[in-house]
Write a protein that holds these residues in place. Structure first.
Motif, PDB file in Angstrom:
ATOM      1  N   GLU A   1       0.820  -1.200   0.000  1.00 21.91           N
ATOM      2  CA  GLU A   1       0.000   0.000   0.000  1.00 21.91           C
ATOM      3  C   GLU A   1       0.859   1.258   0.000  1.00 21.91           C
ATOM      4  OE1 GLU A   1      -3.250   0.211  -0.492  1.00 21.91           O
ATOM      5  OE2 GLU A   1      -3.104  -1.957  -0.792  1.00 21.91           O
TER       6      GLU A   1
ATOM      7  N   LYS B   1       2.266   1.714  -3.470  1.00 15.78           N
ATOM      8  CA  LYS B   1       1.247   2.247  -4.374  1.00 15.78           C
ATOM      9  C   LYS B   1       1.057   3.748  -4.146  1.00 15.78           C
ATOM     10  CE  LYS B   1      -1.537  -1.980  -4.835  1.00 15.78           C
ATOM     11  NZ  LYS B   1      -2.839  -2.595  -4.502  1.00 15.78           N
ATOM     12  N   ARG B   2       1.041   4.145  -2.874  1.00 15.85           N
ATOM     13  CA  ARG B   2       0.865   5.554  -2.552  1.00 15.85           C
ATOM     14  C   ARG B   2       2.041   6.374  -3.074  1.00 15.85           C
ATOM     15  NH1 ARG B   2      -1.707   8.759   1.397  1.00 15.85           N
ATOM     16  NH2 ARG B   2      -1.156  10.908   0.885  1.00 15.85           N
TER      17      ARG B   2
ATOM     18  N   THR C   1       3.976   5.648  -5.593  1.00 18.05           N
ATOM     19  CA  THR C   1       3.906   5.692  -7.055  1.00 18.05           C
ATOM     20  C   THR C   1       2.869   6.703  -7.514  1.00 18.05           C
ATOM     21  OG1 THR C   1       4.557   3.362  -7.221  1.00 18.05           O
ATOM     22  CG2 THR C   1       3.483   4.345  -9.142  1.00 18.05           C
ATOM     23  N   ARG C   2       1.703   6.684  -6.887  1.00 17.27           N
ATOM     24  CA  ARG C   2       0.651   7.639  -7.258  1.00 17.27           C
ATOM     25  C   ARG C   2       1.110   9.069  -7.004  1.00 17.27           C
ATOM     26  NH1 ARG C   2      -3.510  10.738  -5.472  1.00 17.27           N
ATOM     27  NH2 ARG C   2      -5.449  10.664  -6.694  1.00 17.27           N
TER      28      ARG C   2
ATOM     29  N   THR D   1       0.717   1.589 -15.712  1.00 20.30           N
ATOM     30  CA  THR D   1       0.768   1.999 -14.307  1.00 20.30           C
ATOM     31  C   THR D   1       0.069   3.333 -14.108  1.00 20.30           C
ATOM     32  OG1 THR D   1       2.847   0.810 -13.930  1.00 20.30           O
ATOM     33  CG2 THR D   1       2.293   2.579 -12.392  1.00 20.30           C
TER      34      THR D   1
ATOM     35  N   ARG E   1      -3.585   2.984 -14.044  1.00 21.71           N
ATOM     36  CA  ARG E   1      -4.052   2.251 -12.872  1.00 21.71           C
ATOM     37  C   ARG E   1      -4.446   3.232 -11.766  1.00 21.71           C
ATOM     38  NH1 ARG E   1       0.494  -1.255 -11.251  1.00 21.71           N
ATOM     39  NH2 ARG E   1      -0.035  -2.338 -13.191  1.00 21.71           N
ATOM     40  N   TYR E   2      -3.818   4.421 -11.778  1.00 26.66           N
ATOM     41  CA  TYR E   2      -4.079   5.411 -10.732  1.00 26.66           C
ATOM     42  C   TYR E   2      -4.928   6.578 -11.208  1.00 26.66           C
ATOM     43  CZ  TYR E   2      -0.378   2.934  -8.257  1.00 26.66           C
ATOM     44  OH  TYR E   2       0.376   1.961  -7.643  1.00 26.66           O
TER      45      TYR E   2
ATOM     46  N   THR F   1      -5.391  14.078 -13.046  1.00 29.58           N
ATOM     47  CA  THR F   1      -4.229  14.465 -12.229  1.00 29.58           C
ATOM     48  C   THR F   1      -4.251  15.957 -11.932  1.00 29.58           C
ATOM     49  OG1 THR F   1      -2.771  14.865 -14.155  1.00 29.58           O
ATOM     50  CG2 THR F   1      -2.818  12.633 -13.258  1.00 29.58           C
TER      51      THR F   1
END
Length: 231
Positions: free
Chosen positions: A16, A19-20, A22-23, A57, A60-61, A68
């Motif tokens: 998690e 993922k955070r 990366t976002r 990727t 995915r976000y 964005t």
């Protein structure tokens, strides 16, 4: 907690957090590129190259570049709506909206800084205001937000929003002040969240007098109006 439980939960926490990160990296890269080389000129390829991930990727976000652009604003709006829903029923609709936005701004600076710098948020705001496609999206989103706020106010007051105009009228006046203060903040020298909160409070406190007061009477100020001239 047993050793077996730790083995199961620890990787999940790491995933998690990854993922955070990366976002957040994609968001920061996108806003930096948008504000330095232009929104239309920036491709998704350029964004993912800056973070060294794939297009897959990115999607995915985020559903699009536009998503964005408004990610931080979406967070701010969600914080405001949450605060509004928590306001006590004894407050009038305007009091509830005023208190909700000021309470939200009390903590929103730290929340913004977790994603991007306030300075980058300011640059993004100015970019939105100067980019026709984004300005159109911004206005569309503002209308959607006003409808959500009006529904919350109507529910608080036990009103039918389709037959009673007051929730929409009150929200329209409130939202107009918020747009003005946002624009003044965006033009100003002080990019701090505190300056936006102070400006918002001053202008909201003059709404009643501007609508029904005697404009020839002296204006009473509870705080010094921040310097908002550009430059």
């Amino acid at each position: 907690m047993t050793d077996g439980q730790r083995v199961v939960e620890h990787p999940t926490g790491l995933r998690e957090r990854k993922k955070r990160r990366t976002r957040d990296a994609l968001l920061h890269a996108a806003l930096e590129l948008f504000t330095t080389q232009g929104y239309e000129e920036t491709t998704v390829d350029a964004i993912v190259d800056a973070v060294d991930v794939s297009q897959r990727t990115f999607f995915r976000y985020f559903a699009s570049k536009e998503e964005t652009t408004f990610a931080v604003q979406e967070m701010v709006e969600s914080r405001f709506l949450s605060e509004l829903r928590r306001r006590p029923a004894t407050e009038s609709p305007f009091e509830a909206m005023r208190s909700a936005v000021l309470c939200a701004w009390n903590s929103i600076g730290e929340a913004i800084e977790e994603l991007v710098t306030v300075e980058l948020h300011m640059r993004t705001y100015r970019m939105i205001e100067s980019t026709p496609t984004l300005l159109a999206a911004h206005l569309r989103r503002s209308i959607d937000l006003e409808n959500q706020i009006a529904e919350v106010i109507a529910a608080r007051e036990g009103l039918d929003i389709e037959t009673d105009p007051r929730p929409r009228v009150a929200v329209a006046a409130f939202s107009g002040v918020m747009r003005v203060t946002g624009q003044l903040w965006g033009q100003g020298r002080d990019t701090s969240v505190d300056s936006l909160r102070t400006l918002t409070e001053i202008y909201l406190d003059h709404l009643g007098a501007a609508l029904v007061g005697n404009w020839h009477a002296p204006v009473e100020r509870t705080a010094e109006t921040p310097h908002t001239s550009a430059g």
